[in-house]
Design an enzyme around this catalytic site. Structure first.
Site, PDB file in Angstrom:
ATOM      1  N   LYS A 172      -8.359  -1.368 -14.847  1.00 52.43           N
ATOM      2  CA  LYS A 172      -8.374  -0.054 -14.198  1.00 52.43           C
ATOM      3  C   LYS A 172      -7.026   0.213 -13.553  1.00 52.43           C
ATOM      4  CE  LYS A 172      -9.284   1.765 -10.262  1.00 52.43           C
ATOM      5  NZ  LYS A 172      -8.264   2.839 -10.306  1.00 52.43           N
ATOM      6  N   GLY A 213      -2.939  -4.715  -5.135  1.00 50.55           N
ATOM      7  CA  GLY A 213      -2.966  -3.460  -4.391  1.00 50.55           C
ATOM      8  C   GLY A 213      -2.815  -3.741  -2.910  1.00 50.55           C
ATOM      9  N   SER A 214      -3.345  -2.854  -2.100  1.00 53.26           N
ATOM     10  CA  SER A 214      -3.150  -2.991  -0.650  1.00 53.26           C
ATOM     11  C   SER A 214      -4.055  -4.087  -0.084  1.00 53.26           C
ATOM     12  CB  SER A 214      -3.468  -1.663   0.027  1.00 53.26           C
ATOM     13  OG  SER A 214      -4.837  -1.352  -0.156  1.00 53.26           O
ATOM     14  N   CYS A 240       6.242  -4.219  -3.389  1.00 54.09           N
ATOM     15  CA  CYS A 240       5.479  -5.047  -2.439  1.00 54.09           C
ATOM     16  C   CYS A 240       6.388  -6.035  -1.718  1.00 54.09           C
ATOM     17  CB  CYS A 240       4.381  -5.789  -3.180  1.00 54.09           C
ATOM     18  SG  CYS A 240       4.973  -6.676  -4.624  1.00 54.09           S
ATOM     19  N   GLU A 282       3.391  -1.997   6.608  1.00 57.84           N
ATOM     20  CA  GLU A 282       4.034  -1.779   5.307  1.00 57.84           C
ATOM     21  C   GLU A 282       4.213  -0.272   5.099  1.00 57.84           C
ATOM     22  OE1 GLU A 282       1.740  -2.554   1.690  1.00 57.84           O
ATOM     23  OE2 GLU A 282       3.539  -3.417   0.782  1.00 57.84           O
ATOM     24  N   GLU A 289      -3.524  -9.945  -5.039  1.00 61.26           N
ATOM     25  CA  GLU A 289      -2.061  -9.882  -4.835  1.00 61.26           C
ATOM     26  C   GLU A 289      -1.835  -8.632  -4.000  1.00 61.26           C
ATOM     27  OE1 GLU A 289      -0.299 -12.285  -6.161  1.00 61.26           O
ATOM     28  OE2 GLU A 289      -1.759 -13.084  -7.579  1.00 61.26           O
TER      29      GLU A 289
HETATM   30  P1  NAD Z   1      -4.569   0.523  -3.250  1.00 62.95           P
HETATM   31  O1  NAD Z   1      -5.199  -0.677  -2.655  1.00 62.95           O
HETATM   32  O2  NAD Z   1      -4.808   1.831  -2.622  1.00 62.95           O
HETATM   33  O3  NAD Z   1      -5.056   0.686  -4.782  1.00 62.95           O
HETATM   34  C1  NAD Z   1      -4.862  -0.327  -5.724  1.00 62.95           C
HETATM   35  C2  NAD Z   1      -5.909  -0.179  -6.814  1.00 62.95           C
HETATM   36  O4  NAD Z   1      -7.191  -0.383  -6.244  1.00 62.95           O
HETATM   37  C3  NAD Z   1      -5.948   1.208  -7.462  1.00 62.95           C
HETATM   38  O5  NAD Z   1      -6.217   1.066  -8.830  1.00 62.95           O
HETATM   39  C4  NAD Z   1      -7.092   1.875  -6.748  1.00 62.95           C
HETATM   40  O6  NAD Z   1      -7.720   2.889  -7.504  1.00 62.95           O
HETATM   41  C5  NAD Z   1      -8.038   0.705  -6.533  1.00 62.95           C
HETATM   42  N1  NAD Z   1      -8.963   0.874  -5.417  1.00 62.95           N
HETATM   43  C6  NAD Z   1      -8.775   1.577  -4.261  1.00 62.95           C
HETATM   44  N2  NAD Z   1      -9.866   1.479  -3.489  1.00 62.95           N
HETATM   45  C7  NAD Z   1     -10.765   0.703  -4.142  1.00 62.95           C
HETATM   46  C8  NAD Z   1     -12.075   0.251  -3.862  1.00 62.95           C
HETATM   47  N3  NAD Z   1     -12.725   0.582  -2.727  1.00 62.95           N
HETATM   48  N4  NAD Z   1     -12.684  -0.553  -4.759  1.00 62.95           N
HETATM   49  C9  NAD Z   1     -12.053  -0.921  -5.891  1.00 62.95           C
HETATM   50  N5  NAD Z   1     -10.825  -0.490  -6.237  1.00 62.95           N
HETATM   51  C10 NAD Z   1     -10.182   0.301  -5.365  1.00 62.95           C
HETATM   52  O7  NAD Z   1      -3.032   0.197  -3.373  1.00 62.95           O
HETATM   53  P2  NAD Z   1      -1.878   1.122  -3.986  1.00 62.95           P
HETATM   54  O8  NAD Z   1      -1.526   2.164  -3.007  1.00 62.95           O
HETATM   55  O9  NAD Z   1      -2.237   1.529  -5.368  1.00 62.95           O
HETATM   56  O10 NAD Z   1      -0.689   0.077  -4.131  1.00 62.95           O
HETATM   57  C11 NAD Z   1       0.190  -0.227  -3.112  1.00 62.95           C
HETATM   58  C12 NAD Z   1      -0.111  -1.602  -2.560  1.00 62.95           C
HETATM   59  O11 NAD Z   1      -0.066  -2.583  -3.590  1.00 62.95           O
HETATM   60  C13 NAD Z   1       0.923  -2.020  -1.536  1.00 62.95           C
HETATM   61  O12 NAD Z   1       0.273  -2.595  -0.430  1.00 62.95           O
HETATM   62  C14 NAD Z   1       1.751  -3.064  -2.276  1.00 62.95           C
HETATM   63  O13 NAD Z   1       2.382  -3.994  -1.450  1.00 62.95           O
HETATM   64  C15 NAD Z   1       0.714  -3.699  -3.147  1.00 62.95           C
HETATM   65  N6  NAD Z   1       1.296  -4.413  -4.285  1.00 62.95           N
HETATM   66  C16 NAD Z   1       1.254  -5.771  -4.285  1.00 62.95           C
HETATM   67  C17 NAD Z   1       1.838  -6.484  -5.330  1.00 62.95           C
HETATM   68  C18 NAD Z   1       1.800  -7.986  -5.361  1.00 62.95           C
HETATM   69  O14 NAD Z   1       2.062  -8.567  -6.409  1.00 62.95           O
HETATM   70  N7  NAD Z   1       1.505  -8.648  -4.253  1.00 62.95           N
HETATM   71  C19 NAD Z   1       2.448  -5.787  -6.378  1.00 62.95           C
HETATM   72  C20 NAD Z   1       2.471  -4.400  -6.341  1.00 62.95           C
HETATM   73  C21 NAD Z   1       1.891  -3.712  -5.284  1.00 62.95           C
END
Ligand code: NAD
Length: 494
Positions: free
Chosen positions: A188, A241-242, A299, A398, A264
């Site tokens: 996804k 993600g976050s 990130c 962040e 991650e």
């Molecule tokens: P996010 O957590 O908002 O979303 C990430 C993904 O999760 C998206 O596909 C989103 O649709 C999905 N999602 C959101 N809420 C959800 C839920 N309740 N249940 C299941 N899925 C859900 O993050 P973002 O804004 O897309 O990305 C930015 C974040 O990602 C930053 O914090 C960044 O540091 C992190 N990031 C980490 C790495 C790593 O390797 N550590 C790499 C890239 C980005």
């Protein structure tokens, strides 16, 4: 320069927003779609399938069927390798199209979509394909009348949920090891940048990945993402993600079938520059280049810069001379090095952090506002705050935007303590000519990656992931196979 006329190419590019399930493009079962807008100029790129529970059920069923009949897991590793290498070759053949999708969808400069995103993503798929027929299982020390084999088997159905900042690369970090290990995958992508992942699914099929093995469900986190997190027939969820969402993913895994949940997550990385830094220009260039690369939407961006007080003025003078080079430009112009912010929500959040920095008393030395507003897109000027204190929001949270916070220090131990005083632990750096000091500091920094006298080294061969609330897994390298395989012990009576 590639010689491609990117605006002309963008005008004729056909973009499909349908989901990809069981080897076919399809609409969401509900018929719902959402608009995919470009941050480059605000134009609508496509209507994208808004997948929900029914689509998740269909994709997981397709993945399960593909896994159970062994159409992929049962192939010899050399055959999976052949297909994955062909997949990587196809990505290179379609390099321009993939790069353009990435730039239009999330706003990064086309020069980096080409040279970084497509390049690293195809390399990742190729590397795992190349690796999979070179990994041996083990025979454990066994009593004479028996043989204990320790073998790796695919986990089964893997769900991967990824963010928008490196859409294709984050997809590749999951696709490469998950498919090489023989799993079926439901991916996804973020609702903010779903297009390149959908195209990757078509290329994988063309390369010979059997239908059902690799499915892509665009949609919202609270709908498709949550349904994957709670699904009883998903064996493993690989989430990037976050930190906030990562915690929910782990909870969902525990609340459903205790699927393996790998995360991650976010970062607030510290970059510590000591007065005996061996090359101040290199330190300045890395500090500035790394925070503004990808509009600060990385990130591991070194968003907290700790500079020893005695060299701070010299450091800032050189840094401020570099900042204008990162003025945002048209992402479709190959000369541009800083592009657009992914969407209105992120833009508002970044500008809000800038306002909080001003209100809390940090000294704004560069940027601090939106830019290129006449373009219709979303741009923020590269921003630099001096006089930042550890208790300010810009030092603690962040931002995920082009904002650098500078904190001065006089005592390295105290700088390390402050560097570690964060829930995050993704990356860090120290600059010093004294190698034993460098090693002691690198050991003391609580982060998954520590750089010494550089910031940007990275390679598919090394693991990437976080300590603390930056996550519990590792992407890349052979260690990533730990996520996507089960270890089986087989005792044989001899
Ligand atoms: P996010 O957590 O908002 O979303 C990430 C993904 O999760 C998206 O596909 C989103 O649709 C999905 N999602 C959101 N809420 C959800 C839920 N309740 N249940 C299941 N899925 C859900 O993050 P973002 O804004 O897309 O990305 C930015 C974040 O990602 C930053 O914090 C960044 O540091 C992190 N990031 C980490 C790495 C790593 O390797 N550590 C790499 C890239 C980005």
């Amino acid at each position: 320069m590639s010689g491609t006329d990117w605006p002309a190419y963008a005008a004729r590019l056909e973009i499909k927003g349908s989901a990809f399930i069981g080897g076919e493009r399809c609409d969401a079962r509900s018929g719902l779609r959402f608009d995919c807008m470009s941050p480059v100029d605000g134009r609508k790129l496509a209507e994208v399938a808004r997948c929900g529970v029914a689509d998740v059920d269909a994709a997981v069923a397709a993945a399960r069927a593909a896994f159970e009949d062994r159409r992929w897991a049962g192939k010899a590793p050399a055959e999976r390798k052949r297909v994955l290498v062909r997949f990587a070759d196809l990505m290179l053949q379609h390099r321009d199209e993939l790069a353009l999708l990435e730039t239009l969808d999330m706003g990064k400069p086309i020069r980096y979509s080409l040279s970084v995103d497509v390049q690293l993503a195809q390399n990742c798929i190729r590397w795992y394909g190349e690796a999979v027929d070179k990994i041996y299982d083990q025979v454990a020390p066994s009593p004479e009348d028996s043989l204990a084999l320790v073998t790796r088997e695919p986990v089964g159905v893997v769900a991967a949920i990824i963010p928008w900042n490196y859409p294709m690369l984050m997809a590749a970090w999951k696709i490469g090891p998950a498919l090489a290990a023989g799993n079926s995958l439901v991916l996804k992508p973020s609702e903010k940048a779903p297009l390149s992942a959908l195209r990757l699914a078509e290329l994988a099929l063309e390369a010979g990945v059997p239908p059902g093995v690799f499915n892509v469900l665009p949609g919202f986190g609270i709908e498709a993402g949550r349904a994957l997190g709670l699904h009883m027939d998903v064996d493993c969820i690989a989430f990037t993600g976050s930190t906030r969402t990562g915690k929910q993913i782990v909870q969902m895994a525990g609340q459903s079938n205790l699927k393996r949940a790998w995360t991650e997550l976010g970062g607030k990385s510290a970059n510590i520059v000591c007065a005996d830094c061996p090359d101040l220009d290199a330190a300045v260039s890395a500090a500035i280049g790394s925070i503004y690369f990808n509009q600060g939407e990385s990130c591991n961006a070194p968003s907290r810069l700790f500079v020893e007080a005695s060299i701070k003025d010299a450091f800032l003078e050189r840094a401020l001379a570099l900042v204008p080079r990162f003025a945002p430009g048209d992402p479709l112009d190959e000369k541009t090095v800083m592009g657009a912010i992914v969407d209105q929500v992120q833009m508002k959040s970044v500008l809000g952090y800038i306002e909080s920095g001003k209100e809390e008393g940090a000294r704004l030395l560069a940027g601090g506002a939106a830019a290129r507003e006449e373009s219709g897109g979303l741009y923020v000027a590269p921003t630099l705050f001096d006089g930042v204190r550890q208790d300010m929001r810009i030092a603690r949270e962040e931002i995920f935007g082009p904002v650098l916070s500078v904190l001065a220090f006089t005592d390295l131990d105290e700088a390390v303590r402050q560097a570690n005083a964060t829930p995050y632990g993704l990356a860090a750096a120290v600059w010093t000519a004294d190698m034993s000091r460098a090693i002691r500091t690198a050991r003391a920094l609580r982060a998954g990656t520590v750089h010494v006298n550089q910031y940007d080294n990275d390679d598919i061969t090394v693991p990437f992931g976080g300590y603390k609330q930056s996550g519990n897994g590792r992407d890349k390298s052979l260690h990533a196979f730990d996520k996507y395989t089960e270890l089986k012990t087989t005792w044989i009576q001899v």
